[in-house]
Design a protein around this motif. Sequence first.
Motif, PDB file in Angstrom:
ATOM      1  N   MET A  87      -6.973  38.511  76.810  1.00 29.71           N
ATOM      2  CA  MET A  87      -6.774  38.960  75.434  1.00 29.71           C
ATOM      3  C   MET A  87      -6.250  37.789  74.620  1.00 29.71           C
ATOM      4  SD  MET A  87      -5.145  42.798  75.548  1.00 29.71           S
ATOM      5  CE  MET A  87      -3.781  42.393  76.622  1.00 29.71           C
ATOM      6  N   SER A  88      -6.610  37.745  73.357  1.00 25.96           N
ATOM      7  CA  SER A  88      -6.098  36.691  72.498  1.00 25.96           C
ATOM      8  C   SER A  88      -4.599  36.879  72.307  1.00 25.96           C
ATOM      9  CB  SER A  88      -6.828  36.682  71.153  1.00 25.96           C
ATOM     10  OG  SER A  88      -6.663  37.912  70.489  1.00 25.96           O
ATOM     11  N   SER A  89      -3.917  35.800  71.995  1.00 29.93           N
ATOM     12  CA  SER A  89      -2.459  35.821  71.929  1.00 29.93           C
ATOM     13  C   SER A  89      -1.930  36.767  70.853  1.00 29.93           C
ATOM     14  CB  SER A  89      -1.940  34.394  71.686  1.00 29.93           C
ATOM     15  OG  SER A  89      -2.624  33.795  70.590  1.00 29.93           O
ATOM     16  N   ASP A  90      -2.619  36.868  69.718  1.00 34.82           N
ATOM     17  CA  ASP A  90      -2.133  37.772  68.664  1.00 34.82           C
ATOM     18  C   ASP A  90      -2.293  39.234  69.064  1.00 34.82           C
ATOM     19  OD1 ASP A  90      -4.932  37.287  68.516  1.00 34.82           O
ATOM     20  OD2 ASP A  90      -5.005  38.218  66.543  1.00 34.82           O
ATOM     21  N   VAL A  91      -3.354  39.555  69.801  1.00 39.38           N
ATOM     22  CA  VAL A  91      -3.557  40.933  70.265  1.00 39.38           C
ATOM     23  C   VAL A  91      -2.469  41.314  71.265  1.00 39.38           C
ATOM     24  CG1 VAL A  91      -5.107  42.442  71.575  1.00 39.38           C
ATOM     25  CG2 VAL A  91      -6.029  40.906  69.832  1.00 39.38           C
ATOM     26  N   ILE A  92      -2.059  40.371  72.102  1.00 41.23           N
ATOM     27  CA  ILE A  92      -1.001  40.645  73.078  1.00 41.23           C
ATOM     28  C   ILE A  92       0.291  41.023  72.367  1.00 41.23           C
ATOM     29  CG2 ILE A  92       0.462  39.589  74.841  1.00 41.23           C
ATOM     30  CD1 ILE A  92      -1.967  37.951  75.715  1.00 41.23           C
ATOM     31  N   PHE A  93       0.615  40.308  71.289  1.00 36.95           N
ATOM     32  CA  PHE A  93       1.841  40.634  70.550  1.00 36.95           C
ATOM     33  C   PHE A  93       1.734  42.021  69.903  1.00 36.95           C
ATOM     34  CE2 PHE A  93       4.522  40.466  66.702  1.00 36.95           C
ATOM     35  CZ  PHE A  93       5.747  40.236  67.309  1.00 36.95           C
ATOM     36  N   LYS A  94       0.572  42.334  69.348  1.00 36.35           N
ATOM     37  CA  LYS A  94       0.382  43.662  68.748  1.00 36.35           C
ATOM     38  C   LYS A  94       0.525  44.767  69.798  1.00 36.35           C
ATOM     39  CE  LYS A  94      -2.768  41.953  65.160  1.00 36.35           C
ATOM     40  NZ  LYS A  94      -4.178  41.945  64.674  1.00 36.35           N
ATOM     41  N   GLU A  95       0.020  44.500  71.008  1.00 41.43           N
ATOM     42  CA  GLU A  95       0.160  45.484  72.079  1.00 41.43           C
ATOM     43  C   GLU A  95       1.626  45.691  72.435  1.00 41.43           C
ATOM     44  OE1 GLU A  95      -2.276  47.336  73.915  1.00 41.43           O
ATOM     45  OE2 GLU A  95      -3.393  46.799  72.096  1.00 41.43           O
ATOM     46  N   ALA A  96       2.404  44.601  72.431  1.00 45.10           N
ATOM     47  CA  ALA A  96       3.829  44.708  72.733  1.00 45.10           C
ATOM     48  C   ALA A  96       4.563  45.523  71.673  1.00 45.10           C
ATOM     49  CB  ALA A  96       4.437  43.317  72.849  1.00 45.10           C
ATOM     50  N   VAL A  97       4.199  45.315  70.409  1.00 47.98           N
ATOM     51  CA  VAL A  97       4.812  46.091  69.328  1.00 47.98           C
ATOM     52  C   VAL A  97       4.476  47.578  69.488  1.00 47.98           C
ATOM     53  CG1 VAL A  97       4.859  46.460  66.835  1.00 47.98           C
ATOM     54  CG2 VAL A  97       4.810  44.130  67.738  1.00 47.98           C
ATOM     55  N   GLY A  98       3.223  47.871  69.824  1.00 49.31           N
ATOM     56  CA  GLY A  98       2.817  49.256  70.040  1.00 49.31           C
ATOM     57  C   GLY A  98       3.555  49.907  71.204  1.00 49.31           C
ATOM     58  N   LEU A  99       3.778  49.133  72.269  1.00 47.50           N
ATOM     59  CA  LEU A  99       4.510  49.666  73.417  1.00 47.50           C
ATOM     60  C   LEU A  99       5.960  49.966  73.060  1.00 47.50           C
ATOM     61  CD1 LEU A  99       3.146  47.382  76.285  1.00 47.50           C
ATOM     62  CD2 LEU A  99       2.873  49.856  76.117  1.00 47.50           C
TER      63      LEU A  99
END
Length: 335
Positions: free
Chosen positions: A309-321
Amino acid sequence: MNTFKDDKQRAILKEHKVIQSLATGPTVFDETFDLGNFKKKFGIVVVRYEHYEIEFDLIGIHPSLVNAFRRLILSDVPSMAIEKVHVYNNTTIIQDEVLAHRLGLIPLKADARLFEYRTNENADYTDNDSLEFELKIKCTFNKELNNSSCADDLYKNNNVYSKHIKWLPRGNQLKLYKEIDVGPIHDDILIAKMRPGHELDLKLIAVKSCGRDHAKFSPVATAFYRLLPEIKLTRQVEGEAAERLQKCFSPGVIAIEKNEAGKQIATVRNARYDMSSRNVYRYEDLKDAVVLSKIQDHFIFTIESVGAMSSDVIFKEAVGLLKKKCLCLLEELQT
């Protein structure tokens, strides 16, 4: 103590200690949290972005939240990795368990968001919760070349790379995915070295999980943050002293420019790249010329993805979690 007299709370780096410089107004460290003030002061600034790496600033946020994002990225954002290795034949010098461990660490392109977690370890693997691969390769002599001493010329398939791992689609997967979208991210990861007579025949099963289960499921190579450094010159430094001052900091932090009188003076070019070595305190004549500090609510956050996954998507996933965990906690408190 407030050396800077503004609304930023800082940690001032002295020679042998760190002291606080308190802000003149309310900050994120105040006991009472105000959502309106947080919205006004909070900001995200993307400084550098590549597909696999991103560097951005989180401004006006409490350290506990920043650390929560870091820990979620490392431990809770899921990815796909090889979990089971069925060894039908392994005549190489690498033991089965070592080989299985190496295979598990190979990052895969498969997007974990398209798969489900396995809830029953004893259940059969399905096309919704797993991917199946095979690694079947044999080393032989190269009969076409006999006058070379190089192993790559003497033997065929003497190096086993990740490109030799082949995807075996199951169920409806062939309609949903392409091999280029689920296989290893890099084709040149060395798995083993072989000689004639050595052979590998393996079946590999990849599943969805997170770094909390095993580090191989972490979607990042690393995720870290640091406070924004700030450097303030209290007086003019010129000539040879300016050159010494420049060498006390990381490249690009201190610049030497000519003033109107033609003298070379030191100026702060970009304090962001300072690693806070405090080398300037080695010189008695420069100690009082600089104030080193770190802004305590301004974080430089860096994420390096392994590639699924791209790095920005990983951060968005963390925020969602984090949001899901907070909602779950609120539900527990209300019941």
